[in-house]
Design an enzyme around this catalytic site. Structure first.
Site, PDB file in Angstrom:
ATOM      1  N   ALA A 242      30.127 -51.030 125.956  1.00 38.94           N
ATOM      2  CA  ALA A 242      29.993 -49.651 125.478  1.00 38.94           C
ATOM      3  C   ALA A 242      29.457 -49.628 124.052  1.00 38.94           C
ATOM      4  O   ALA A 242      28.810 -48.663 123.646  1.00 38.94           O
ATOM      5  CB  ALA A 242      31.338 -48.931 125.544  1.00 38.94           C
TER       6      ALA A 242
ATOM      7  N   GLY C 109      31.726 -47.374 132.863  1.00 36.85           N
ATOM      8  CA  GLY C 109      32.158 -48.466 132.001  1.00 36.85           C
ATOM      9  C   GLY C 109      33.154 -47.840 131.054  1.00 36.85           C
ATOM     10  O   GLY C 109      33.800 -46.854 131.410  1.00 36.85           O
ATOM     11  N   CYS C 110      33.257 -48.367 129.841  1.00 36.15           N
ATOM     12  CA  CYS C 110      34.169 -47.753 128.883  1.00 36.15           C
ATOM     13  C   CYS C 110      33.395 -46.723 128.088  1.00 36.15           C
ATOM     14  O   CYS C 110      33.278 -46.818 126.865  1.00 36.15           O
ATOM     15  CB  CYS C 110      34.784 -48.812 127.993  1.00 36.15           C
ATOM     16  SG  CYS C 110      35.689 -50.003 128.973  1.00 36.15           S
ATOM     17  N   ILE C 111      32.820 -45.768 128.791  1.00 37.55           N
ATOM     18  CA  ILE C 111      31.979 -44.763 128.137  1.00 37.55           C
ATOM     19  C   ILE C 111      32.377 -43.374 128.616  1.00 37.55           C
ATOM     20  O   ILE C 111      33.056 -43.232 129.599  1.00 37.55           O
ATOM     21  CB  ILE C 111      30.480 -44.982 128.414  1.00 37.55           C
ATOM     22  CG1 ILE C 111      30.217 -44.935 129.927  1.00 37.55           C
ATOM     23  CG2 ILE C 111      30.028 -46.299 127.839  1.00 37.55           C
ATOM     24  CD1 ILE C 111      28.769 -44.873 130.286  1.00 37.55           C
TER      25      ILE C 111
END
Lengths: 509, 245, 111
Positions: A242, C109-111
């Protein structure tokens, strides 16, 4: 922001929330999307309940009980004292009693009792034992995906029972019978196929980094580099993907690069190990977690690096700090050839792996970095302890370094810092509400409501101290708060990273 | 020998066997099951001595519970330490002559029974008064409290109201220990008291009373925080590693 | 698998309405998806959508937010090259909502 189809919880006057009265079934309508065939197949799981799913589930439970002392002891030891009942942010935000840690454990414990204990086999009604039915399985699916595995309950349990261990076991069994979660499992496929959770291929990564180098130079006039796959570099930086992709994550990546530049360090990123995150943790599958972690070992060996540093990512730091040595031999003290092969290569003057905050703080103490703190004067900052860093890892040499080191960095680079209520930080920190594989749109209601305890404490420092910046060291926290802030009336630009603050104040020459 | 004496004699042998055998088996099972990953709840001690100290604080002061909930802590601590004093006082029935410190503890042990019962009633009240605790309480939770209150109250009745023949009782207990069986006084409170104690011993290894040994095996409390310095690996995980290397 | 109907053609989408097959995309499909998202497509929206598709064709992934804002700044002027403007165009987030309309898979994702 799309209009929510649920009620946004209200702030309370005090930083610490009142405990709600239970509302049975308040969150039973929530069901995260189930993984489809391709993801399940890739991970070696079935994708639908077969005829013998129940036998398979019980069999798997038996195996987990043999492999994990935590699960066995935790299922046996609970006395239903109630100490944990008001400790979970999902309970506080939803009032659904099955979100109380003990009740979440009880979903599995009642099945454990029925099939594995004397009392449950012969007197099920007495000890609350129950057959494993499809209804129970569905409850598992719902409520094991309303737990972010943040371990807050384990701090307060007199026996240290950690619901995260039960949730992980629950998800492992669910996967084993064909009920995986789409979000986590698709990410586990991407990280193994492409190299990171986002699915960012090498050329895209290269292009993105080149763009960032341009930006930094345009901004500062200094040619700060973001090297990729550089053999012979001293340091390998492993960071959540990210950081390459999202706002505000990328600001911290720029911060790390500036720190390395200022320190004159030789460092590199790796396209093979372009992900620090490891969702294998969330699913509680040792082998998957190991496979994902192996990429970092392989990259370190291939590039010949002497140090491994991990970027701002909470669960990644847990896996790196607590498990990498076990899973892949990254660390010290290995007596077997497998781990020694790597451990001989590493520079023994430094802990391995090292957190980027440990690295930066070390340089600050040595006087290597220079800052103009006034550049952060427009910010009034508070810091959120990420759950996995706070309760499942450490920084520095002393217990609790994970709390002091990030705060020390913030104080070294900025003038305005206020902590939130002491009952909501440190080891008592509340999860952001999006950890543990819950950072997906289909769980938005859980995420928004689960963020309430944190948001309420944050609101208190906004009101009292005029705080306008929430500093974080976790990619999930950053994404979660960016999404959730607007629901609570805050601007998403109030969210950022600790190394974003470093980036703002650092002086480069 | 009366039927009653025979029943209680047999009962106590069975109870003792189940208690010791069951508990030993459980402990063996916990010992045999590895903890494959480092999961101490941090901040955690970085040395073994530190872990002993942490565990001692948990076992003696209920440190985590204190952080968690003052009501449960007060009642839980009153009960457990009342029980401890009462148990120590009971050593006198198992020896002749009686140790000095057991003599010394007698009056304290006597009044500790109030601590114990007050603690239990407090914990029980929470099962009715607090909606969250009511939700998680099973019939066995109530029965366990009833059992313990029953043991406490029947014992107190003998101490403070209707004394039993403790000389005969001691002869009975020593007789059990040395296989030289003696008659048991047929006193209703004593029979209730001993009967409930036997039940407690029997259910111990198959109930939530396993929290007593369990705490010592809890990986979140008994592990040292040193994963970067020591490679921690379970036998099954090492086998997996060799297989895949 | 859920489907949508556009101009008489049946198209497969996932649970969240993202196209399953990228090749099913057309401007009509984009219009349809935009309506579902309550986004009114203007030329500026199309600039974003077209850039996303171009980038995806080259790299098999949606561009990072920064890459996107820089490209938009070049095309629409520096005052539009920021996250805030992209959120004005696509209120549920440029990465997720614009990708959907562009027919790309959802970035996760980590978004």
């Amino acid at each position: 922001m799309a209009a929510p189809d649920f009620e946004i919880p209200q702030f309370q006057e005090h930083a610490v929330l009142d405990i709600p009265k239970i509302k049975e079934g308040a969150m039973s309508h929530i069901k995260s999307f189930v993984a489809g065939q391709s993801a399940q197949e890739y991970l070696g799981y079935p994708w639908e309940l077969g005829e013998n799913w129940k036998e398979r589930a019980i069999e798997r439970m038996g195996e987990v009980l043999k492999k994990y002392r935590s699960v066995r002891v935790f299922l046996d030891a609970c006395v239903h004292c109630g100490a944990c009942t008001d400790k979970c942010h999902y309970y506080l935000g939803t009032a659904d009693p099955k979100n109380m840690p003990v009740a979440r454990q009880e979903l599995m414990r009642k099945v454990y009792r029925r099939y594995f204990t004397f009392g449950g086999k012969y007197f099920p009604w007495l000890v609350g034992a129950e057959d494993l039915t499809e209804e129970v399985l569905n409850d598992w699916y719902n409520y094991y995906h309303e737990c972010s595995e943040c371990r807050r309950c384990s701090v307060f349990c007199p026996y240290g029972i950690d619901t995260a261990e039960i949730t992980m076991a629950g998800r492992e069994i669910l996967n084993y019978v064909g009920m995986g979660q789409k979000y986590s499992n698709e990410i586990l496929v991407k990280v193994q196929k492409v190299g990171n959770n986002l699915g960012l291929p090498g050329p895209a990564l290269e292009d993105t980094l080149a763009g960032l180098e341009e930006d930094i130079e345009a901004d500062t006039g200094v040619p700060v580099k973001l090297p990729l796959d550089q053999k012979g570099a001293e340091i390998l930086l492993v960071t959540p993907s990210a950081d390459f992709f999202s706002e505000p994550h990328v600001e911290s990546l720029i911060g790390y690069a500036k720190v390395f530049h200022a320190a004159g360090a030789s460092w590199t990123l790796s396209s093979l190990a372009s992900e620090a995150g490891n969702f294998g943790l969330f699913n509680g599958n040792y082998e998957t977690m190991r496979k994902v972690a192996m990429r970092i070992r392989d990259a370190a060996l291939e590039l010949g690096v002497k140090r491994i540093i991990v970027g701002e990512c909470g669960h990644a730091w847990r896996v790196a700090y607590s498990y990498w040595n076990t899973l892949t031999g990254i660390g010290y003290g290995g007596e077997d050839p497998y781990s020694q092969m790597l451990q001989k290569q590493l520079d023994h003057r430094y802990p391995q792996p090292m957190h980027i905050c440990e690295y930066t703080w070390d340089l600050i103490q040595k006087g290597v970095l220079k800052f103009d703190k006034s550049k952060n004067d427009h910010r009034i900052i508070t810091f959120h302890d990420s759950c996995n860093v706070a309760r499942a890892s450490r920084m520095g040499n002393e217990p609790g370094g994970q709390f002091t080191i990030p705060r020390n960095i913030i104080r070294a680079v900025a003038n305005n810092f206020y902590d939130m209520d002491p009952n909501t930080i440190g080891e008592s920190t509340y999860c952001c509400g999006g950890g543990g594989g819950l950072l997906t749109d289909d769980l938005m209601e859980v995420r928004v409501k689960g963020a309430l305890p944190r948001m309420n404490a944050f609101n208190a420092v906004v009101q009292q101290n005029g705080v306008n910046f929430l500093a974080l060291i976790c990619a999930i926290c950053k994404a979660q708060f960016t999404k959730v802030f607007p629901y609570y009336g805050f601007d998403m630009s109030m969210v950022g990273g600790v190394h974003q603050l470093v980036s703002t104040a650092i002086e480069l020459d | 020998m009366s039927t009653l004496t025979i029943i209680y004699t047999v009962l106590f042998y069975v109870a003792t066997l189940v208690f010791i055998g069951g508990l030993a088996y459980r402990i063996y099972e916990y010992t045999r099951t590895p903890a494959p990953l480092k999961i101490p709840t941090t901040p955690a001690p970085t040395t073994s001595a530190g872990v002993v100290y942490r565990m001692a604080r948990e076992v003696v002061f209920f440190e985590s519970l204190f952080k968690s909930n003052k009501w449960i802590w007060v009642f839980g601590w009153l009960f457990h330490f009342g029980l401890l004093l009462v148990l120590l006082r009971h050593i006198r029935y198992f020896q002749e002559p009686v140790w000095f410190w057991v003599e010394f503890l007698q009056p304290y042990g006597k009044y500790a029974s109030f601590m114990m019962v007050v603690g239990l009633l407090g914990l029980w009240a929470r099962r009715f008064l607090v909606d969250r605790v009511r939700y998680i309480s099973t019939p066995s939770d109530h029965l366990m409290l009833a059992l313990l209150v029953g043991i406490g109250v029947s014992g107190m009745m003998m101490t403070f109201v209707a004394h039993t023949d403790i000389v005969a009782l001691k002869a009975f207990v020593l007789g059990l220990m040395f296989f030289d069986w003696q008659p048991l006084p047929a006193d209703p409170f004593l029979l209730i008291h001993l009967g409930l104690v036997a039940v407690l011993m029997i259910v111990f290894p198959v109930s939530k009373l396993l929290h007593a040994p369990g705490i010592f095996f809890s990986p979140s409390r008994n592990q040292v925080d040193n994963p970067r310095e020591r490679r921690h690996i379970a036998p099954w995980a090492a086998a997996l590693e060799r297989e895949q290397a | 698998m859920p489907t949508i109907e556009v101009n008489g053609k049946t198209i497969e989408v996932d649970e969240e309405g993202y196209l399953v097959n990228l090749s099913d995309w057309s401007e009509e499909v984009a219009d349809f998806l935009a309506k579902e998202e309550k986004v009114e497509m203007t030329p500026n929206h199309w600039e974003v959508v077209n850039f996303l598709r171009e980038y995806y064709n080259e790299y098999q992934i949606a561009p990072a937010i920064r890459v996107l804002t820089k490209a938009i700044a070049k095309k629409l002027g520096p005052d539009k090259g920021n996250n805030k403007y992209l959120y004005e165009l696509f209120p549920y987030g440029p990465a997720k909502q614009a990708c959907k309309i562009a027919g790309l898979p959802k970035p996760t994702g980590c978004i």
